[in-house]
Design an enzyme around this catalytic site. Structure first.
Site, PDB file in Angstrom:
ATOM      1  N   SER A  47       0.824  -1.208   0.000  1.00  0.00           N
ATOM      2  CA  SER A  47       0.000   0.000   0.000  1.00  0.00           C
ATOM      3  C   SER A  47       0.859   1.259   0.000  1.00  0.00           C
ATOM      4  O   SER A  47       1.958   1.277   0.577  1.00  0.00           O
ATOM      5  CB  SER A  47      -0.884   0.030   1.250  1.00  0.00           C
ATOM      6  N   PRO A  48       0.352   2.331  -0.601  1.00  0.00           N
ATOM      7  CA  PRO A  48       1.027   3.623  -0.430  1.00  0.00           C
ATOM      8  C   PRO A  48       0.892   4.073   1.022  1.00  0.00           C
ATOM      9  O   PRO A  48      -0.217   4.164   1.539  1.00  0.00           O
ATOM     10  CB  PRO A  48       0.262   4.549  -1.384  1.00  0.00           C
TER      11      PRO A  48
ATOM     12  N   GLN B 192       1.237   7.084  -6.574  1.00  0.00           N
ATOM     13  CA  GLN B 192      -0.081   7.633  -6.245  1.00  0.00           C
ATOM     14  C   GLN B 192       0.024   9.148  -6.226  1.00  0.00           C
ATOM     15  O   GLN B 192       0.748   9.722  -5.411  1.00  0.00           O
ATOM     16  CB  GLN B 192      -0.556   7.126  -4.894  1.00  0.00           C
TER      17      GLN B 192
ATOM     18  N   TYR C 102      -9.074  14.414   0.911  1.00  0.00           N
ATOM     19  CA  TYR C 102      -8.110  15.275   0.234  1.00  0.00           C
ATOM     20  C   TYR C 102      -8.834  16.076  -0.853  1.00  0.00           C
ATOM     21  O   TYR C 102     -10.058  16.014  -0.968  1.00  0.00           O
ATOM     22  CB  TYR C 102      -6.954  14.441  -0.321  1.00  0.00           C
TER      23      TYR C 102
ATOM     24  N   ARG D   4      -8.192   5.826  -6.303  1.00  0.00           N
ATOM     25  CA  ARG D   4      -8.593   5.469  -4.932  1.00  0.00           C
ATOM     26  C   ARG D   4      -9.782   6.338  -4.540  1.00  0.00           C
ATOM     27  O   ARG D   4      -9.746   7.566  -4.714  1.00  0.00           O
ATOM     28  CB  ARG D   4      -7.451   5.677  -3.941  1.00  0.00           C
TER      29      ARG D   4
ATOM     30  N   ARG E 246       0.189  -2.148   7.021  1.00  0.00           N
ATOM     31  CA  ARG E 246       0.960  -2.311   8.260  1.00  0.00           C
ATOM     32  C   ARG E 246       1.819  -3.572   8.289  1.00  0.00           C
ATOM     33  O   ARG E 246       2.955  -3.521   8.764  1.00  0.00           O
ATOM     34  CB  ARG E 246       0.021  -2.250   9.469  1.00  0.00           C
TER      35      ARG E 246
END
Length: 781
Positions: free
Chosen positions: A421-422, A499, A580, A628, A722
């Protein structure tokens, strides 16, 4: 000491009877009374189902009743699924069926043996009068799904009752099924499904279920009970072998036999009454406290385990308040786990049409794993031969765990289905990535994942989240990224993606390990958004973007896209989630515009779609591009999963290859419902309703999770965050674990195991030669 002289259970279903007998067994001197409104040995319904594990719990609690129940059970291991003219059968599932009436009779007999007083044909309209009559020290409200006691004290218990979308009818038949059978039949108005299982020597339960709109379209709401049963019998005739379907609910008229399942959750389970000057607790148990959908067969299990838990608590000798507090605390958590699984299962059956484009092999796998409690490796324990056959079908060749099958999109083929994942690292200098990022990303590229994503990178200085976030708006930044991309391509067979996103109202904040999402103590820069709506009260109020500013930012995204192509990235993702800038246009919580970019969902998506289309035109056509999104704002009035379907369809029409499905973080008021793989159902819906490939993210931490998600068609890729922070070689190590569990791998398997182990060999060689092993070298040696 929790001394009890008298206990009254109001309701003679499984919960009340079982708690009564357990407490009488534990305390023979205590008077235990079960009050039931029906006649002795009278009940409605057909069979109930237990797992082998539940039988084990009953054996520990009361061996004698467990023996009688066990002797009466019909046990089977197989599940058979009928769909589109074909069937799939798998084994090892371990179910037991027993007639509901027989079960209650056993519990009633056991109560009488132990000296429990059974009072029948007494409809309790005043529980306080009953408590006074029997001088009760404890009242158990086990009065079922439509509990009067729960309703009477609803201000205390605060029940949340959700009527589900399907109508179902609980019938019986003398056709005896030798497996738990799921049969699906399509009509001109939609799909019906049957759940059928044998519960005694000559009788089976036969539940028919269909969405409310399909039920109404067939006029079942206007039919008599007899006509409705005849309709079901005709529809499922080929499974009945000439046997009739039977109703034993003659007390109901017309279509009242068809009900919508009510999911019940109560905030509290214990209330205290003052009865003739005595503080008397009244405690919810069984369906009065909670329900779990019949598709996972746990309603009776939960009722019996409630009784076991509370009886066990009383055996500790703690005072009664402590006992009841512990009971509610523990059972509410255990019930929530079952209800979460039941919710997933319920929604699967409510949306069967979503999965009907699948072949029966995947359809059956999806059904078996619908609750997310049964995983890929659990299926292997149940029926290894069947699962290996499915893996071979999925891989279109030899059997291999689904997460290690290759995936192709446009001109790119990923060696497996795992994505790093980013993840924001807050370690860039003036937007330039450095040695830290080379090691961070390089190590994970060497760790076995197919695609490594760079954290959200801004097309402008002001679009960074923090001063430590990367950008791609100058030559130095482009060169620094090219160095990392080249390393990944030379030293591994992983792909690397970027991304791109703009922080919008969440920009100009502190580093993640300082005070995440909080404004900088000094040196804040101006921020922008769709509207002047701050992320939180303590955050800056962003300026609503003008048309000129929107056009300039779109050009900046295009320029960053070209830089990403020159740097050699294999994959590009546009960030339109998490509150965002582009997400601030999509969500109604943050978009208050009155121009053509505000109002309807189509208008709110207009600017993100314009940005995406411009980037897609600048990005190489043979390279994939994803978006995303936040599929759920987790706030009333925000973006919903239904909206997410439409958002995905719009991006698909604009040329998007894949939706990276996240949720939340739009506002500080979001209240997500967390749990393992908790966002995967959103990816599932988007993939199978909008018809676009998806990436599942969120609390996916084991190969077992990823294999289940990929195999069931809930997503095409799994993004792991994680676990990859803790272990750069997570994918390699999960592969090794599967090897140690004797999972069958084909030989050779060029796109999976052999490549992974070649990477280990390469890293060992680099260490021996004194080369750059990266962060994962010492781990995997």
């Amino acid at each position: 000491m929790n001394k009890l002289s008298s206990i009254v259970c109001i309701g003679g279903g499984p919960a009340g009877l079982y708690f009564g007998l357990l407490m009488k067994k534990q305390r023979p001197e205590c008077r235990v009374t079960v009050v039931e409104r029906n006649r002795p040995f009278d009940t409605f319904g057909w069979g109930v189902v237990f797992s082998d594990q539940t039988l084990g719990n009953l054996q520990v609690a009361d061996a004698e009743s467990a023996r009688l129940i066990g002797d009466a059970f019909n046990h089977w291991d197989d599940i058979e699924v009928f769909f589109k003219g074909r069937s799939v059968r798998s084994g090892g599932h371990g179910f037991c069926g027993i007639g509901r009436k027989h079960l209650l009779n056993i519990l009633q007999e056991r109560c009488l043996q132990l000296g429990v007083d059974l009072v029948f044909e007494t409809d309790v309209s005043d529980e306080q009068a009953i408590a006074s009559r029997y001088e009760a020290d404890l009242i158990i409200a086990s009065d079922g799904l439509n509990s009067r006691i729960r309703t009477r004290y609803e201000e205390v218990f605060q029940p949340d009752i959700d009527l589900r979308q399907c109508r179902f009818v609980w019938l019986g038949t003398h056709k005896t099924f030798d497996a738990f059978t799921f049969a699906f039949e399509k009509t001109e108005h939609g799909w019906f499904q049957a759940h059928a299982y044998k519960f005694d020597e000559d009788t089976s339960t036969f539940i028919v279920e269909t969405p409310e709109e399909v039920w109404k379209a067939h006029g079942l709401d206007q039919m008599s009970q007899e006509e409705g049963v005849a309709f079901c019998q005709k529809l499922f005739a080929k499974y009945l072998d000439g046997h009739e379907l039977i109703s034993n609910a003659k007390h109901l008229r017309g279509s009242a036999i068809w009900i919508r399942f009510p999911r019940v959750i109560c905030k509290t389970w214990v209330h205290h009454l003052d009865i003739q000057g005595k503080r008397t607790p009244i405690v919810l148990m069984g369906d009065a406290a909670h329900t779990a959908h019949f598709s996972i067969g746990s309603g009776t299990k939960l009722a019996l385990e409630d009784a076991i838990d509370l009886a066990d608590e009383f055996a500790t000798g703690e005072d009664i308040d402590a006992v009841l507090q512990a009971y509610e605390a523990r059972r509410s958590v255990e019930v929530l786990k079952i209800q979460n699984a039941a919710r997933n299962s319920t929604e699967w059956f409510e949306n069967v049409d979503r999965y009907t484009g699948m072949e029966i092999e995947q359809f059956a796998y999806s059904l078996l794993t619908r609750s997310q409690r049964i995983s890929h490796e659990n299926l292997r324990l149940r029926d290894a031969n069947w699962l290996e056959g499915y893996e071979a079908w999925f891989a279109k060749g030899q059997a291999v765990p689904p997460m290690f099958t290759p995936f192709s999109m446009r001109g790119l083929t990923l060696k497996n289905r795992i994505v790093v994942s980013p993840m924001a690292q807050y370690s860039a200098k003036d937007g330039v990535v450095g040695d830290y990022h080379l090691v961070h990303l390089g190590a994970r590229a060497l760790g076995g994942a197919a695609l490594v994503m760079v954290e959200m990178t801004s097309p402008t200085p002001e679009g960074r989240i923090t001063p430590g976030c990367p950008g791609l708006y100058n030559d130095a930044q482009e060169a620094a990224f090219k160095r990392i991309v080249d390393f990944v391509h030379i030293q591994s067979n992983a792909a690397i993606g970027l991304q791109l996103g703009h922080s919008g109202p969440k920009g100009s904040t502190q580093l993640g390990w300082e005070a995440i999402d909080e404004p900088l103590p000094q040196g804040n820069w101006p921020i922008q958004a769709a509207s002047a709506v701050p992320y939180g009260e303590q955050n800056q109020v962003p300026a609503a973007m003008s048309a000129q500013e929107m056009n300039a930012l779109k050009l900046a995204f295009v320029e960053s896209t070209r830089r990403a192509a020159r740097a050699g990235f294999d994959w590009l993702e546009l960030h339109c989630a998490h509150g965002y800038l582009l997400a601030s246009f999509i969500s109604p919580l943050t978009n208050r515009r009155t121009d053509e970019y505000g109002g309807s969902l189509e208008n709110r998506c207009r600017y993100p779609l314009e940005v995406f289309a411009a980037m897609r035109a600048a990005w190489p056509q043979d390279k994939p591009m994803s978006v995303r999104i936040s599929a759920h704002d987790w706030v009333p009035g925000g973006t919903t999963p239904d909206d997410a379907i439409e958002i995905a369809r719009m991006f698909k029409a604009a040329g998007c290859d894949m939706i990276d499905v996240s949720s939340g973080q739009t506002t500080r008021d979001a209240k997500p419902v967390y749990g393992r793989m908790y966002q995967t159902p959103f990816a599932d819906r988007i993939r199978n309703e909008a018809g676009i490939a998806t990436i599942a993210v969120g609390a996916i931490s084991e190969a077992d999770h990823a294999n289940s998600i990929i195999a069931a068609g809930r997503a095409d890729l799994c993004a792991i965050a994680r676990p990859h922070l803790a272990d750069p070689a997570w994918t390699l190590h999960e592969a090794a674990k599967l090897q140690s569990r004797a999972v069958t791998w084909p030989k050779p398997y060029e796109s999976g195991r052999d490549q992974l182990y070649r990477e280990i060999a390469r890293q060992k060689a680099m260490q021996t030669d004194g080369g750059m092993a990266g962060a994962s070298g010492a781990v995997v040696a």
